[in-house]
Design an enzyme around this catalytic site. Sequence first.
Site, PDB file in Angstrom:
ATOM      1  CE  LYS A 135     -44.502  28.679  38.402  1.00 17.77           C
ATOM      2  NZ  LYS A 135     -43.325  29.506  37.469  1.00 17.77           N
ATOM      3  CG  ASP A 180     -35.880  14.919  39.187  1.00 16.48           C
ATOM      4  OD1 ASP A 180     -36.564  15.393  39.902  1.00 16.48           O
ATOM      5  OD2 ASP A 180     -36.609  13.727  38.452  1.00 16.48           O
ATOM      6  CG  ASP A 233     -40.860  30.650  40.305  1.00 12.85           C
ATOM      7  OD1 ASP A 233     -42.418  30.995  39.846  1.00 12.85           O
ATOM      8  OD2 ASP A 233     -40.055  31.734  39.323  1.00 12.85           O
ATOM      9  N   GLY A 268     -31.411  31.802  39.093  1.00 11.96           N
ATOM     10  CA  GLY A 268     -30.725  32.059  39.930  1.00 11.96           C
ATOM     11  C   GLY A 268     -31.283  33.059  40.824  1.00 11.96           C
ATOM     12  CD1 TRP A 320     -37.036  33.751  42.136  1.00 15.29           C
ATOM     13  CD2 TRP A 320     -38.427  32.634  43.658  1.00 15.29           C
ATOM     14  NE1 TRP A 320     -39.015  33.810  42.325  1.00 15.29           N
ATOM     15  CE2 TRP A 320     -39.165  33.205  43.352  1.00 15.29           C
ATOM     16  CE3 TRP A 320     -38.585  31.246  45.180  1.00 15.29           C
ATOM     17  CZ2 TRP A 320     -40.790  33.026  43.937  1.00 15.29           C
ATOM     18  CZ3 TRP A 320     -39.967  31.189  45.330  1.00 15.29           C
ATOM     19  CH2 TRP A 320     -41.421  32.113  44.754  1.00 15.29           C
ATOM     20  CG  ASP A 349     -33.381  24.296  37.596  1.00 16.22           C
ATOM     21  OD1 ASP A 349     -33.127  23.962  36.711  1.00 16.22           O
ATOM     22  OD2 ASP A 349     -33.876  24.778  37.902  1.00 16.22           O
TER      23      ASP A 349
END
Length: 251
Positions: free
Chosen positions: A202, A131, A156, A90, A92, A115
């Site tokens: 990322k 997913d 991320d 959590g 971000w 997530d």
Amino acid sequence: MTWMLSGLKNVPVPTWPLPLVTLARSNLSSSSKRWVARQKKDKFAKMAKAESYRARSSYKLIALDDKYRFIRQGGKAQPGWVIDCGSAPGGWSQVVMERLKNQRPEGEQSVIGIDLLPMLPIDGVNFIQGDFTTEKIKREIEAIIGDRRVRLVLSDMAPSFSGHHNTDHLRSMASRCYHQLCEDLVNFSDTFLCKGGALACKYIMGGDEKELKEMLESRFEKVHNEKPESSRKQSSERFFVCLGKVSDPTY
């Protein structure tokens, strides 16, 4: 923010931040013990604990947003959803809600966190466990966003794989896994992100980044390549910050 190939069920929800003393006393592998020792010395891990962030990775998003101001576009909060892919634990989502503080109607949720792992609640965040590439989760997102647009997608995420990362073979494998994950994220953004929206994600340096950047440049007006100070020097991770999506969502 690890992203695996399949979901997990009945996983206990941890408390954040994890106490390093407890970790150090448990039966850890040598690599895990090195991680604990590194965390104790890491200034960003110390800052995260002092400032009540759930992860040191919060400072990566802070640095990126300080430079490009995509959370509060134009210096003020904009209407619409922010989707945080791979949101657990959590860190971000905390940063987003902090920067949108006092800029949303009371009780209104502004962030959708997704997530495979569970995540403790954060005020203003609607969390979905699952997913993000599946149709089931996409339908859940559609039900939540209603007629409000999605103006920012964040990621991320890291793919889950095991092994020693200092071998050429495993570095190459990690790069391929990240590339596929980023492709999935781009497709997700094609579906949900509004015209003019932004994406920050990322990726891992490993030879595929040129192809990935070209893919992003075909969809956004500007694509920036960054490595925040809080990203460890030995890490090959970097971030793309993509501004000004050129097309409407397809959902």
